[in-house]
Design an enzyme around this catalytic site. Structure first.
Site, short mmCIF file in Angstrom:
data_model
loop_
_atom_site.label_atom_id
_atom_site.label_comp_id
_atom_site.label_asym_id
_atom_site.label_seq_id
_atom_site.Cartn_x
_atom_site.Cartn_y
_atom_site.Cartn_z
N GLU A 94 0.83 -1.20 0.00
CA GLU A 94 0.00 0.00 0.00
C GLU A 94 0.87 1.26 0.00
O GLU A 94 1.95 1.28 0.58
CB GLU A 94 -0.92 0.00 1.22
CG GLU A 94 -1.97 -1.08 1.11
CD GLU A 94 -2.91 -1.12 2.31
OE1 GLU A 94 -4.09 -1.39 2.09
OE2 GLU A 94 -2.46 -0.90 3.43
N CYS A 114 5.94 -7.26 7.20
CA CYS A 114 7.15 -6.85 7.94
C CYS A 114 7.52 -7.96 8.92
O CYS A 114 6.64 -8.58 9.52
CB CYS A 114 6.89 -5.55 8.69
SG CYS A 114 8.35 -4.94 9.58
N CYS A 118 6.18 -5.75 15.61
CA CYS A 118 5.70 -4.81 16.64
C CYS A 118 4.23 -5.14 16.93
O CYS A 118 3.42 -5.24 16.00
CB CYS A 118 5.86 -3.38 16.16
SG CYS A 118 7.56 -3.02 15.70
N GLY A 164 6.52 -2.23 6.07
CA GLY A 164 7.87 -2.78 6.09
C GLY A 164 8.88 -1.95 6.85
O GLY A 164 8.63 -0.80 7.21
N GLU A 165 10.00 -2.59 7.11
CA GLU A 165 11.10 -1.94 7.82
C GLU A 165 12.19 -1.63 6.78
O GLU A 165 12.86 -2.53 6.29
CB GLU A 165 11.62 -2.89 8.93
CG GLU A 165 12.95 -2.52 9.53
CD GLU A 165 13.07 -1.07 9.98
OE1 GLU A 165 12.12 -0.51 10.55
OE2 GLU A 165 14.15 -0.47 9.74
N SER A 196 12.02 6.06 8.16
CA SER A 196 11.68 5.70 9.54
C SER A 196 12.12 4.27 9.81
O SER A 196 11.75 3.35 9.08
CB SER A 196 10.17 5.84 9.73
OG SER A 196 9.80 5.37 11.02
N SER A 219 11.66 4.88 15.54
CA SER A 219 10.44 4.53 16.29
C SER A 219 10.85 4.02 17.65
O SER A 219 11.42 2.95 17.78
CB SER A 219 9.66 3.45 15.54
OG SER A 219 9.26 3.96 14.28
N HIS A 221 8.84 4.50 21.05
CA HIS A 221 7.62 3.97 21.69
C HIS A 221 7.76 3.57 23.16
O HIS A 221 6.75 3.31 23.82
CB HIS A 221 7.03 2.79 20.92
CG HIS A 221 6.77 3.07 19.48
ND1 HIS A 221 6.05 4.17 19.05
CD2 HIS A 221 7.15 2.42 18.35
CE1 HIS A 221 5.98 4.15 17.74
NE2 HIS A 221 6.65 3.11 17.28
N CYS A 338 0.18 5.57 8.01
CA CYS A 338 1.50 5.05 7.73
C CYS A 338 1.84 4.10 8.86
O CYS A 338 1.67 4.41 10.02
CB CYS A 338 2.51 6.17 7.70
SG CYS A 338 2.29 7.20 6.29
N1 SAH Z 1 9.10 0.05 10.00
C1 SAH Z 1 9.34 1.43 10.17
C2 SAH Z 1 8.51 2.31 9.25
C3 SAH Z 1 7.09 1.93 9.03
S1 SAH Z 1 6.02 2.13 10.39
C4 SAH Z 1 9.17 1.83 11.63
O1 SAH Z 1 8.66 1.04 12.39
O2 SAH Z 1 9.59 2.93 11.97
C5 SAH Z 1 5.82 3.89 10.51
C6 SAH Z 1 5.43 4.35 11.90
O3 SAH Z 1 4.09 3.93 12.24
C7 SAH Z 1 6.34 3.79 12.99
O4 SAH Z 1 6.72 4.80 13.89
C8 SAH Z 1 5.44 2.79 13.66
O5 SAH Z 1 5.84 2.52 14.97
C9 SAH Z 1 4.10 3.50 13.58
N2 SAH Z 1 2.94 2.64 13.85
C10 SAH Z 1 2.77 1.35 13.52
N3 SAH Z 1 1.57 0.92 13.94
C11 SAH Z 1 0.97 1.96 14.55
C12 SAH Z 1 -0.31 2.12 15.19
N4 SAH Z 1 -1.17 1.14 15.26
N5 SAH Z 1 -0.60 3.33 15.70
C13 SAH Z 1 0.29 4.35 15.62
N6 SAH Z 1 1.49 4.25 15.03
C14 SAH Z 1 1.83 3.07 14.50
FE1 SF4 Z 2 7.46 -3.31 10.94
FE2 SF4 Z 2 7.51 -0.70 11.53
FE3 SF4 Z 2 5.26 -2.16 11.82
FE4 SF4 Z 2 7.28 -2.53 13.48
S1 SF4 Z 2 6.07 -0.65 13.26
S2 SF4 Z 2 6.10 -4.14 12.49
S3 SF4 Z 2 9.01 -2.25 12.13
S4 SF4 Z 2 6.30 -1.71 9.93
#
Ligand code: SAH
Ligand code: SF4
Length: 360
Positions: A94, A114, A118, A164-165, A196, A219, A221, A338
């Site tokens: 997407e 991914c 997480c 994805g990462e 990111s 990221s 958290h 995102c």
């Molecule tokens: N994999 C990379 C980039 C894609 S995720 C990363 O994790 O940074 C982009 C952002 O969306 C990251 O900061 C991730 O932690 C956040 N994210 C993922 N799921 C989320 C959710 N359910 N609510 C808020 N942020 C979220």
């Molecule tokens: Fe992958 Fe980023 Fe989602 Fe974690 S937050 S599962 S690294 S896409």
């Protein structure tokens, strides 16, 4: 006959080698590059600058499209679009486009699914289907660039925050961004690009040495190892101390500000204790914190923090001199967050995820 290659997988030096193999002068490579990335030509027959024989060779040896748009969704306010693309071998990815005042920002994917797992992330809940090639990453951008051009607009920013990462697919991601940044082609300024990462320490160290101007977001958290490892399984490999060392090394080498992302989960990581720990972790650092209320996903029971909690969290950081922003939710009605993208076509029945997004 070898498999046709994807035109967007080639670097400019690759094109130079290819035109040489076709017994054509070197400047033809640049003409192809300009055709692809400046004129956004999408078919071999569009390449009016090339002799017929070379156009025919392009048609024979390359494919111009690997992403098939399957679903488009537009948010109620019309400002956020999401496209679900199907890859030729089956998986989906997407891409999200956001309008924000003068910005036209794309949120692009680097993998289908991914591997990082997480717990709060819809993409993570899918697991990894596969890495994207450089060309598949680039094609997401060109798809929207053509669409915007029809309205006299351009892509102004890219955030690598889709599925994805990116640092797990490091080489392909960097090659794709370098293609889009190339001054003879698409020419999107490096400072308008943000990558990111979930915090893959060796890759952050490697990235610090690349001499690239792309922005880095990490990221985070959670501000202690116990909580972070509960939310982000891959964090068990690299304790926070190692991650922060790598980020400090990045800042020392690049003198660039790092953004830390923090999805605020009610009563999990939105407490005054976490805010104080985070302030201690980042005090004096060239950093910025982006706070965003969690977007609930079907696979995780956590809830979003209420607004007052987000404000209070931010206030603790600011008191300690750590700049911080509470972000808007956008595209929420079309699950266009995102990082919360999960390819609705994948599930046994369509899964709709609640989304938000980062403004930057
Ligand atoms: N994999 C990379 C980039 C894609 S995720 C990363 O994790 O940074 C982009 C952002 O969306 C990251 O900061 C991730 O932690 C956040 N994210 C993922 N799921 C989320 C959710 N359910 N609510 C808020 N942020 C979220
Ligand atoms: Fe992958 Fe980023 Fe989602 Fe974690 S937050 S599962 S690294 S896409």
């Amino acid at each position: 006959m070898p498999e046709p290659r994807h035109v967007y997988d080639l670097t400019l030096p690759d094109w130079e080698a290819w035109v040489q193999a076709q017994s054509q002068p070197a400047y033809r490579a640049r003409q192809i590059w300009e055709g692809l990335y400046r004129h956004l030509w999408a078919r071999p027959e569009d390449f009016s600058t090339l002799p017929k024989s070379l156009r025919a060779a392009l048609a024979r040896e390359f494919v111009f499209q690997r992403l098939t748009p399957e679903q488009e969704q537009v948010s109620q306010d019309g400002e956020t679009h999401k496209t679900l693309f199907r890859l030729p071998d089956g998986p989906v990815v997407e891409t999200v486009r956001m309008r924000y005042i003068r910005r036209r920002t794309l949120c692009i994917s680097t993998q289908s699914g991914c591997a990082m797992g997480c717990v709060f992330c819809a993409t993570g809940q899918l697991g990894l289907l596969r890495h994207l090639s450089p060309g598949e990453i680039v094609e997401q951008v060109l798809y929207y660039a053509r669409w915007l051009r029809g309205q006299g607009e351009r892509v102004t920013h890219i955030v690598v925050m889709g599925m994805g990462e990116p640092f797990h697919n490091y080489d392909a991601t960097l090659q794709a961004l370098d293609t889009l940044n190339h001054p003879a082609g698409f020419n999107l300024g490096a400072r308008r690009v943000t990558i990111s990462t979930v915090g893959l320490v060796p890759r952050i160290r490697q990235f610090a040495r690349e001499g690239r101007q792309y922005n880095l977001a990490v990221s985070l958290h959670a501000a202690d190892d116990e909580l972070r490892q509960r939310l982000i399984p891959v964090a068990r490999r690299w304790p926070l101390a190692d991650l922060m060392d790598a980020v400090r090394d990045y800042i020392a080498r690049t003198h660039r500000r790092v953004t830390f992302e923090w999805a605020l989960i009610r009563d999990v990581n939105d407490t005054p204790d976490q805010a104080r720990k985070l302030a201690r972790l980042l005090r004096g650092m060239l950093a910025h914190v982006n706070l965003i209320p969690l977007n609930p996903t079907p696979g995780y029971e956590g809830r979003a923090s209420p607004r007052e909690r987000a404000r209070a969290f931010c206030a603790v950081l600011e008191e300690a001199g750590v700049p911080c922003t509470v972000r808007l939710r956008r595209g929420i009605d079309i699950q266009a967050g995102c990082g919360q993208l999960a390819g609705q076509a994948l599930g046994p029945r369509p899964r709709f995820l609640v989304g938000s997004r980062w403004e930057n």
